[in-house]
Write a protein that holds these residues in place. Structure first.
Motif, PDB file in Angstrom:
ATOM      1  N   GLY A  52      12.013   3.973  -5.395  1.00  0.00           N
ATOM      2  CA  GLY A  52      10.777   4.184  -4.636  1.00  0.00           C
ATOM      3  C   GLY A  52      11.056   4.340  -3.158  1.00  0.00           C
ATOM      4  N   GLY A  53      11.905   3.473  -2.613  1.00  0.00           N
ATOM      5  CA  GLY A  53      12.233   3.551  -1.198  1.00  0.00           C
ATOM      6  C   GLY A  53      12.899   4.861  -0.837  1.00  0.00           C
ATOM      7  N   SER A  54      13.793   5.320  -1.705  1.00  0.00           N
ATOM      8  CA  SER A  54      14.506   6.564  -1.431  1.00  0.00           C
ATOM      9  C   SER A  54      13.565   7.758  -1.427  1.00  0.00           C
ATOM     10  N   PHE A  55      12.662   7.816  -2.400  1.00  0.00           N
ATOM     11  CA  PHE A  55      11.774   8.969  -2.482  1.00  0.00           C
ATOM     12  C   PHE A  55      10.644   8.907  -1.456  1.00  0.00           C
ATOM     13  N   ILE A  56      10.284   7.718  -1.025  1.00  0.00           N
ATOM     14  CA  ILE A  56       9.360   7.614   0.108  1.00  0.00           C
ATOM     15  C   ILE A  56      10.027   8.198   1.352  1.00  0.00           C
ATOM     16  N   SER A  57      11.320   7.875   1.543  1.00  0.00           N
ATOM     17  CA  SER A  57      12.072   8.434   2.664  1.00  0.00           C
ATOM     18  C   SER A  57      12.122   9.953   2.583  1.00  0.00           C
TER      19      SER A  57
END
Length: 293
Positions: A52-57
């Protein structure tokens, strides 16, 4: 260049925020106190947070890039230079089989360009005023081909997936090690743990493990630069790509790009040691193009 540090700062910030949310909702305490460590549940939570954090970035990448450098997207060309720039990007995008990216110019004395965005058909290519002033059109065309190749190769999504997997293991290991350290400190008292000390240990471990994980991301980044150079040579000509790189090498200086997007640029060799470089040395890139000929 493309993909790696729109992540590093953005990804670390998002991961820190998610960690705080997990702390405030009590999920960390729950995982900590579930009869030893509930490793399967912890791994699922780590995967959700990490990916989730990666794709939010990734989703924030275009917006963050524009804001970081003050890039002005060309919506209506104001002069012959902007008309040529749009036409060159469109020609490369058509050849590469991708949608037309947004094209932007940002004010910067260094010769640089970068590409970013959520997908192949929703991307941004930005060039510095220094690049346009100090390179001829053949060289600029080669740089644009390099950036378009990053987009066409799907480097942005690949980087997000790689970062997501690494995030998952960073989050998982930080909590496993953090639990063991906190229990050792607290003397394995019943009902102990999961408090501020545990939270602080996890945050520090996430930072340290995240920096180690970035070495893998940097290695991938260096590899994809060779691929993007080869793509630029196919789109604009090998001689033009070599000429552009040699021009960069002759005037190489400290990049004024914000740290968050330096790895997305055509120039700039990253950190002070090779392991932390987002780009290979330009001499190696030129040698690779000549060897491929």
């Amino acid at each position: 260049m493309l993909r790696i540090v729109l992540f590093v700062l953005t990804n670390l910030a998002v991961m820190a925020l998610l960690t705080i949310v997990v702390k405030l909702t009590g999920l960390d305490v729950y995982a900590y106190r579930r009869g030893g460590l509930n490793l399967s549940g912890l791994l699922v939570m780590a995967a959700v947070m990490g990916m989730g954090g990666s794709f939010i970035s990734l989703a924030m990448s275009k917006w963050m890039a524009k804001m970081s450098v003050g890039a002005q997207v060309i919506t209506q060309p104001r002069n012959a230079e902007e008309q040529w720039l749009l036409a060159a990007v469109r020609a490369h995008a058509d050849k590469a089989g991708i949608g037309m990216p947004e094209v932007a110019i940002y004010d910067g004395p260094e010769m640089n360009a970068f590409a970013t965005g959520m997908s192949k058909n929703s991307s941004l290519v930005a060039v510095s005023t220094g690049l346009l002033r100090n390179m001829d059109r053949q060289q600029v065309d080669a740089v644009l081909g390099h950036e378009i190749t990053h987009v066409a190769n799907g480097d942005m999504v690949t980087m997000a997936l790689l970062q997501g997997v690494l995030n998952t293991f960073v989050i998982f290991l930080a909590r496993v090690i953090g639990t063991l350290v906190d229990r050792a400190i607290s003397g394995n008292r019943d009902g102990g743990g999961g408090g501020l000390a545990y939270f602080a240990i996890v945050m520090v471990l996430q930072l340290v493990l995240g920096l180690l994980a970035s070495l893998i991301v940097m290695a991938f980044s260096r590899w994809r630069e060779f691929r993007a150079d080869a793509g630029g040579a196919r789109l604009a000509g090998r001689a033009a790509m070599i000429s552009a790189l040699e021009r960069l090498d002759a005037n190489h200086g400290e990049s004024t790009l914000p740290k968050a997007i330096q790895a997305f640029g055509i120039s700039g060799e990253g950190g002070i040691a090779r392991l932390f470089m987002s780009h290979p040395p330009i001499a190696e890139r030129v040698a690779a193009l000549r060897a491929a000929a």
